[in-house]
Design a protein around this motif. Structure first.
Motif, PDB file in Angstrom:
ATOM      1  N   LEU A   1      18.525  22.954 -24.136  1.00 42.36           N
ATOM      2  CA  LEU A   1      19.014  22.088 -22.946  1.00 42.36           C
ATOM      3  C   LEU A   1      19.972  22.887 -21.899  1.00 42.36           C
ATOM      4  O   LEU A   1      20.403  23.855 -22.190  1.00 42.36           O
ATOM      5  N   ASN A   2      19.853  22.123 -20.632  1.00 41.59           N
ATOM      6  CA  ASN A   2      20.684  22.687 -19.648  1.00 41.59           C
ATOM      7  C   ASN A   2      21.261  21.787 -18.722  1.00 41.59           C
ATOM      8  O   ASN A   2      20.932  20.385 -18.994  1.00 41.59           O
ATOM      9  N   LEU A   3      21.962  21.962 -17.998  1.00 36.56           N
ATOM     10  CA  LEU A   3      22.809  20.830 -17.050  1.00 36.56           C
ATOM     11  C   LEU A   3      21.532  20.347 -16.419  1.00 36.56           C
ATOM     12  O   LEU A   3      21.776  19.018 -16.086  1.00 36.56           O
ATOM     13  N   PHE A   4      20.707  20.770 -15.701  1.00 36.67           N
ATOM     14  CA  PHE A   4      19.613  20.301 -14.960  1.00 36.67           C
ATOM     15  C   PHE A   4      18.870  19.381 -15.809  1.00 36.67           C
ATOM     16  O   PHE A   4      18.255  18.132 -15.290  1.00 36.67           O
ATOM     17  N   GLY A   5      18.543  19.606 -16.960  1.00 36.80           N
ATOM     18  CA  GLY A   5      17.693  18.595 -17.867  1.00 36.80           C
ATOM     19  C   GLY A   5      18.783  17.226 -18.064  1.00 36.80           C
ATOM     20  O   GLY A   5      18.096  16.234 -18.182  1.00 36.80           O
TER      21      GLY A   5
ATOM     22  N   ARG B   1      14.781  18.174 -33.048  1.00 30.85           N
ATOM     23  CA  ARG B   1      14.020  17.443 -33.892  1.00 30.85           C
ATOM     24  C   ARG B   1      12.651  17.464 -33.159  1.00 30.85           C
ATOM     25  O   ARG B   1      11.450  17.780 -33.938  1.00 30.85           O
ATOM     26  N   ASN B   2      12.681  16.935 -32.028  1.00 34.66           N
ATOM     27  CA  ASN B   2      11.285  16.474 -31.461  1.00 34.66           C
ATOM     28  C   ASN B   2      10.474  17.984 -30.963  1.00 34.66           C
ATOM     29  O   ASN B   2       9.237  18.077 -31.342  1.00 34.66           O
ATOM     30  N   LEU B   3      11.239  18.841 -30.662  1.00 32.36           N
ATOM     31  CA  LEU B   3      10.666  20.187 -30.425  1.00 32.36           C
ATOM     32  C   LEU B   3      10.289  20.740 -31.627  1.00 32.36           C
ATOM     33  O   LEU B   3       9.206  21.452 -31.567  1.00 32.36           O
ATOM     34  N   THR B   4      11.032  20.782 -32.541  1.00 34.22           N
ATOM     35  CA  THR B   4      10.579  21.605 -33.981  1.00 34.22           C
ATOM     36  C   THR B   4       9.344  20.766 -34.596  1.00 34.22           C
ATOM     37  O   THR B   4       8.350  21.461 -35.048  1.00 34.22           O
ATOM     38  N   SER B   5       9.334  19.379 -34.493  1.00 31.33           N
ATOM     39  CA  SER B   5       8.322  19.003 -35.220  1.00 31.33           C
ATOM     40  C   SER B   5       6.879  18.924 -34.295  1.00 31.33           C
ATOM     41  O   SER B   5       5.812  19.061 -34.924  1.00 31.33           O
ATOM     42  N   SER B   6       6.950  19.129 -33.146  1.00 30.68           N
ATOM     43  CA  SER B   6       5.857  19.141 -32.107  1.00 30.68           C
ATOM     44  C   SER B   6       5.326  20.665 -32.108  1.00 30.68           C
ATOM     45  O   SER B   6       4.078  20.774 -31.943  1.00 30.68           O
ATOM     46  N   LYS B   7       6.076  21.618 -31.754  1.00 32.84           N
ATOM     47  CA  LYS B   7       5.848  22.797 -31.941  1.00 32.84           C
ATOM     48  C   LYS B   7       6.472  23.702 -32.803  1.00 32.84           C
ATOM     49  O   LYS B   7       7.369  24.478 -32.584  1.00 32.84           O
ATOM     50  N   PRO B   8       6.313  23.588 -34.048  1.00 33.46           N
ATOM     51  CA  PRO B   8       6.927  24.575 -35.129  1.00 33.46           C
ATOM     52  C   PRO B   8       6.983  26.026 -34.928  1.00 33.46           C
ATOM     53  O   PRO B   8       7.824  26.619 -35.218  1.00 33.46           O
ATOM     54  N   ASN B   9       5.890  26.421 -34.271  1.00 36.29           N
ATOM     55  CA  ASN B   9       5.854  27.968 -34.094  1.00 36.29           C
ATOM     56  C   ASN B   9       6.549  28.251 -32.649  1.00 36.29           C
ATOM     57  O   ASN B   9       6.367  29.611 -32.347  1.00 36.29           O
ATOM     58  N   VAL B  10       6.964  27.486 -31.893  1.00 32.74           N
ATOM     59  CA  VAL B  10       7.314  27.819 -30.512  1.00 32.74           C
ATOM     60  C   VAL B  10       9.043  27.745 -30.732  1.00 32.74           C
ATOM     61  O   VAL B  10       9.672  26.997 -31.196  1.00 32.74           O
ATOM     62  N   LYS B  11       9.450  28.742 -29.806  1.00 31.29           N
ATOM     63  CA  LYS B  11      10.711  28.941 -29.780  1.00 31.29           C
ATOM     64  C   LYS B  11      11.313  27.815 -29.170  1.00 31.29           C
ATOM     65  O   LYS B  11      11.008  27.234 -28.138  1.00 31.29           O
ATOM     66  N   ILE B  12      12.631  27.187 -29.738  1.00 29.44           N
ATOM     67  CA  ILE B  12      12.951  26.020 -29.018  1.00 29.44           C
ATOM     68  C   ILE B  12      13.849  26.140 -27.812  1.00 29.44           C
ATOM     69  O   ILE B  12      14.072  27.025 -27.572  1.00 29.44           O
ATOM     70  N   THR B  13      13.172  25.257 -26.488  1.00 31.66           N
ATOM     71  CA  THR B  13      13.694  25.647 -25.402  1.00 31.66           C
ATOM     72  C   THR B  13      15.111  24.771 -25.397  1.00 31.66           C
ATOM     73  O   THR B  13      15.272  23.548 -25.401  1.00 31.66           O
TER      74      THR B  13
ATOM     75  N   GLN C   1      26.692  10.057 -27.509  1.00 32.30           N
ATOM     76  CA  GLN C   1      25.433  10.013 -26.929  1.00 32.30           C
ATOM     77  C   GLN C   1      24.619  10.943 -26.747  1.00 32.30           C
ATOM     78  O   GLN C   1      23.645  11.123 -27.063  1.00 32.30           O
ATOM     79  N   LEU C   2      25.511  11.882 -26.113  1.00 32.48           N
ATOM     80  CA  LEU C   2      24.941  13.603 -25.897  1.00 32.48           C
ATOM     81  C   LEU C   2      24.842  14.065 -27.056  1.00 32.48           C
ATOM     82  O   LEU C   2      23.571  14.831 -27.108  1.00 32.48           O
ATOM     83  N   GLU C   3      25.749  13.993 -28.195  1.00 32.73           N
ATOM     84  CA  GLU C   3      25.310  14.816 -29.435  1.00 32.73           C
ATOM     85  C   GLU C   3      24.063  14.271 -30.213  1.00 32.73           C
ATOM     86  O   GLU C   3      23.268  15.007 -30.731  1.00 32.73           O
ATOM     87  N   ASP C   4      23.964  12.852 -30.202  1.00 34.39           N
ATOM     88  CA  ASP C   4      22.778  12.161 -30.528  1.00 34.39           C
ATOM     89  C   ASP C   4      21.272  12.682 -29.882  1.00 34.39           C
ATOM     90  O   ASP C   4      20.542  13.046 -30.561  1.00 34.39           O
ATOM     91  N   PHE C   5      21.589  12.932 -28.639  1.00 30.69           N
ATOM     92  CA  PHE C   5      20.404  13.244 -28.061  1.00 30.69           C
ATOM     93  C   PHE C   5      19.933  14.795 -28.091  1.00 30.69           C
ATOM     94  O   PHE C   5      18.987  15.059 -28.346  1.00 30.69           O
ATOM     95  N   LYS C   6      21.117  15.569 -28.504  1.00 32.03           N
ATOM     96  CA  LYS C   6      20.817  17.157 -28.718  1.00 32.03           C
ATOM     97  C   LYS C   6      20.078  17.275 -30.039  1.00 32.03           C
ATOM     98  O   LYS C   6      19.201  17.927 -30.026  1.00 32.03           O
ATOM     99  N   ARG C   7      20.491  16.342 -30.972  1.00 33.94           N
ATOM    100  CA  ARG C   7      19.768  16.303 -32.467  1.00 33.94           C
ATOM    101  C   ARG C   7      18.382  15.936 -32.174  1.00 33.94           C
ATOM    102  O   ARG C   7      17.486  16.472 -32.610  1.00 33.94           O
ATOM    103  N   ARG C   8      17.891  14.852 -31.364  1.00 34.29           N
ATOM    104  CA  ARG C   8      16.710  14.336 -31.328  1.00 34.29           C
ATOM    105  C   ARG C   8      15.840  15.405 -30.462  1.00 34.29           C
ATOM    106  O   ARG C   8      14.664  15.665 -30.698  1.00 34.29           O
ATOM    107  N   TRP C   9      16.381  16.109 -29.476  1.00 39.92           N
ATOM    108  CA  TRP C   9      15.773  17.018 -28.711  1.00 39.92           C
ATOM    109  C   TRP C   9      15.500  18.241 -29.624  1.00 39.92           C
ATOM    110  O   TRP C   9      14.364  18.612 -29.410  1.00 39.92           O
TER     111      TRP C   9
END
Length: 788
Positions: free
Chosen positions: A312-316, A298-310, A288-296
């Protein structure tokens, strides 16, 4: 309001519902939930996106549920007043059933009180200060562990490496100050001191932080524990690196607040944190965690291609689990068409008095507390209103990367692998961790005790410095060295150390013992191990252990034997007075016997010369019972009984004394006291580099021109043997342990005489300042009595 922004209005609720669920979803009950975050922070921005993804995932799996959470997100910034205003607005005007947030402990104080008044659950995934307890705040839920959960893990690391002193560096907030009492109690249990606590306000600029780092550097501390948020901690480590405090010999530990966000730190900050150890809760791997990391990603790359990927962290991840748990609890509690019992009549958005009471608050609170599931960050199970404690992983920052060197759990302690349950391997010992890389890019343990040792020519029975021909490293041996190692074995904690000879470039002694000990005050050594005497002047700048040797200063002199070869030695057993008294007794006894026997015994009559001869002869003949005269008078016999008794005593005493003189060598010291030596102006010797020179000048009033320094027992022997007339000395002054060693080698020629000048014996010298290791080790003198 200037401090926050509404991201979802009522119209936005409807649009969201239509987009997610179509027309069918219009029949679902929309449950408004407030979110109060600082969206410009690392934690807030990631948490908002994670909660949105959590609800999408939850309702995709549970499409048949009758409720739908609608998040009303307020960007509160980092001001406490703005956070409180946002929370009050959400409760009063939006009638939210729960509030997720705020981010910090200082912000949460007032919001928790609002939640208690309105009976609205306040759920925080990032407020970790132990000062805010769900047990004392009934409508406060912490979906994370409080900071006190990691205290035992920190204490285990400190104990494993044997650090007896550690400096705490915390930020001056509720978050930073809340952990200090727990740390102090934990360290006190096994004797680790906290000599200094540094509390830095979060608003401090670089100049103020640099000034505090300078103060820390002047304490000579080597071990530091940093409990700060990422923003303030980043500044601290960059400035500490610039101050030379991230080099070999130092150790730094960071807590979860900084360790959990280390991935997001600037590369320059990471470079400054080389060798730091950190703790953070262990997040188990799952599909479940690995799948979420991949979607995280992919979503950031597709929505903001020119922005550095943020990243994940423990609080997220905990924000994701919090939203999932709340959605589950709302459905389970059956919240339908509920609101606040007391409606607000005031038009003001911040009228506290007009705040109503939630109809479903208590039910929702009870439901959340019993909710359990396997989340992205691990098992979601609340105990007494907060997340159940889990394992901690111990990371080692190496350049821009992280390396997990071990784990800690309540049940097993420290370990290299989490699934190994061998309690022996998990004992609180550094063996339970993989080898870390310390600051300075070294595997050498930090904060080793720097122990100075004297380099001397003679009396190496106490301390001897040799050099390994292969490694060219010093090899230390001797009685003082053995005492030190024996004490280390008895200590309940490990004590890393290194011996540093006090020498010059030619490997000769670099100075006197006073100069050696003064190196502790100069902070070049932390302690001195050797035959160093406890002297009052030295105690002004160092601490001494209890003495481990006999104390005192005395003198040794040459002895002479004039008895054995004396022709008149047979006269020596009795003194002159006794010889004269004995002779008079012989004559007197003979005269008394003659008077008593002369009238009644014919053997005592005759010519005058014959009678005189008998008077003298009779008493002497009784020495060997050779007298021939017969006595008839009873009084004469009584006198003879007394005389025989006196003769017996005299002969036995004389025989014993003479036999002793003839069989045992009678040694006499050439000098008996100091006054005779000073009166005649004779030379005296002392051990080179010793404090005894000062004692001879200041206490015994010797002229410095009369003093001669020597280093070895052989030099002592030569100087005493050649005598005062051939360039030698009349006496050698030294401490009793050295004198005993000298006499053990030359016992037939010399003796110790005169008074003993009191000293406190040998002891180890220790620094009074902090180095992260114990600076005082005490010995009982009864453990080391007798000759070394």
């Amino acid at each position: 309001m200037a401090y926050y922004q509404k991201h979802l209005s009522f119209v936005a609720f409807l649009l969201l519902i239509v987009n997610l669920h179509g027309e069918h979803s219009m029949a679902k009950e929309v449950v408004p939930v407030g979110v109060v975050l600082d969206l410009n922070s690392t934690v807030g921005g990631v948490a908002k996106r994670c909660m949105s993804m959590a609800l999408s995932d939850f309702y995709a799996v549970n499409d048949d549920y009758n409720t739908r959470l609608a998040l009303l997100t307020m960007d509160s910034g980092n001001e406490v007043i703005a956070v409180a205003s946002a929370a009050l607005d959400l409760m009063k005007n939006e009638e939210v059933h729960a509030i997720i947030g705020p981010q910090t402990s200082a912000q949460a104080k007032f919001v928790i009180e609002l939640g208690r008044k309105a009976q609205v659950p306040i759920i925080s995934f990032s407020v970790t200060s132990p000062s805010l307890s769900p047990a004392q705040n009934p409508f406060f839920i912490r979906t994370s562990q409080d900071d006190s959960a990691e205290v035992k893990a920190i204490a285990a690391i400190v104990k494993a490496y044997g650090w007896r002193e550690i400096v705490l560096i915390c930020e001056d907030t509720d978050y930073g100050n809340g952990l200090i009492p727990y740390l102090m109690d934990a360290f006190e249990e096994f004797g680790t001191r906290v000599p200094y606590k540094s509390v830095i306000p979060p608003s401090s600029n670089n100049n103020k932080i640099a000034k505090e780092i300078k103060n820390l550097n002047e304490t000579n501390a080597r071990i530091f524990l940093v409990h700060m948020t990422a923003s303030l901690g980043s500044k601290l480590f960059v400035l500490a690196n610039n101050a030379g405090m991230m080099r070999e010999g130092y150790a730094w530990i960071i807590t979860t607040g900084l360790s959990a966000l280390v991935d997001r730190l600037d590369p320059k900050v990471k470079e400054s944190m080389q060798g730091v150890l950190g703790l953070r809760p262990y997040i188990p791997r799952s599909k479940q965690l690995e799948d979420f990391k991949r979607r995280w990603k992919r979503n950031l790359t597709s929505s903001k291609p020119n922005v550095k990927i943020t990243g994940l962290n423990l609080f997220g991840l905990r924000a994701y689990d919090t939203a999932w748990a709340l959605a589950m609890a709302v459905e389970k509690a059956g919240i339908m068409h509920s609101g606040f019992l007391k409606k607000n009549a005031s038009k003001s958005n911040v009228d506290l008095a007009a705040l109503g009471i939630s109809e479903t608050g208590q039910t929702l609170l009870d439901t959340i507390l019993t909710t359990e599931f396997q989340g992205l960050s691990g098992k979601f199970h609340l105990i007494k209103g907060q997340l159940e404690p889990s394992a901690f992983e111990i990371l080692n920052l190496i350049g821009k990367t992280q390396r997990i060197i071990g784990y800690w759990t309540e049940q097993t302690g420290l370990s290299q692998e989490l699934d190994d349950i061998d309690e022996v391997a998990y004992s609180i010992s550094k063996v339970g961790l993989k080898q870390p890389i310390w600051p300075g890019d070294t595997t050498n343990e930090p904060a080793k005790l720097r122990i100075g040792v004297p380099v001397t020519k003679g009396f190496d029975e106490f301390l001897k410095v040799e050099w390994d021909p292969r490694t060219d490293k010093p090899i230390i041996s001797g009685f003082s060295h053995d005492v030190f190692l024996a004490v280390l074995e008895a200590l309940p904690f490990p004590l890393p150390y290194e011996f540093i000879p006090f020498m010059n470039k030619d490997r000769q002694s670099a100075g006197t013992y006073d100069e050696l000990i003064y190196q502790i005050k100069l902070q070049k050594y932390d302690a001195v191990v050797g035959d160093t005497t406890i002297v009052a002047d030295r105690s002004l700048y160092v601490d001494f252990t209890l003495p481990y040797s006999e104390s005192g200063v005395s003198m040794v002199v040459l002895v002479k034997d004039e008895e054995k070869n004396n022709f008149w030695i047979f006269l020596k057993p009795l003194s002159l007075d006794l010889w004269l008294t004995t002779g008079a007794a012989f004559v007197f006894t003979g005269l008394v016997i003659w008077v008593l026997e002369h009238r009644v015994n014919s053997e005592f009559r005759g010519p005058l010369d014959q009678q005189l001869g008998m008077i003298f002869w009779f008493s002497f003949s009784t020495l060997v019972f050779a007298h021939r005269e017969r006595m008839v008078n009873n009084w004469s016999r009584f006198v003879m009984i007394i005389w025989f008794f006196v003769v017996l005593i005299l002969t036995q005493s004389y025989t014993a004394s003479l036999a002793s003189m003839l069989t045992i060598q009678r040694l006499q010291p050439t000098f008996f006291d100091v006054k005779e030596i000073k009166r005649n102006g004779y030379f005296v010797g002392y051990q080179n580099h010793s404090f005894v020179k000062g004692l001879l000048i200041k206490q015994l009033n010797f002229n410095e021109s009369q003093l001669k320094p020597y280093s070895t027992p052989e030099e002592y022997h030569e100087a005493l043997f050649i005598g005062i007339n051939n360039g030698g000395v009349a006496a050698i002054f030294d401490e009793i342990p050295y004198i005993k060693l000298f006499l053990a080698k030359y016992s037939s020629k010399y003796t110790m005489v005169g008074p003993t000048y009191k000293t406190d014996g040998f002891g180890f010298d220790c620094s009074c300042v902090s180095s992260g290791l114990p600076t005082r080790i005490f010995f009982s003198p009864t453990h080391f009595e007798g000759n070394p």
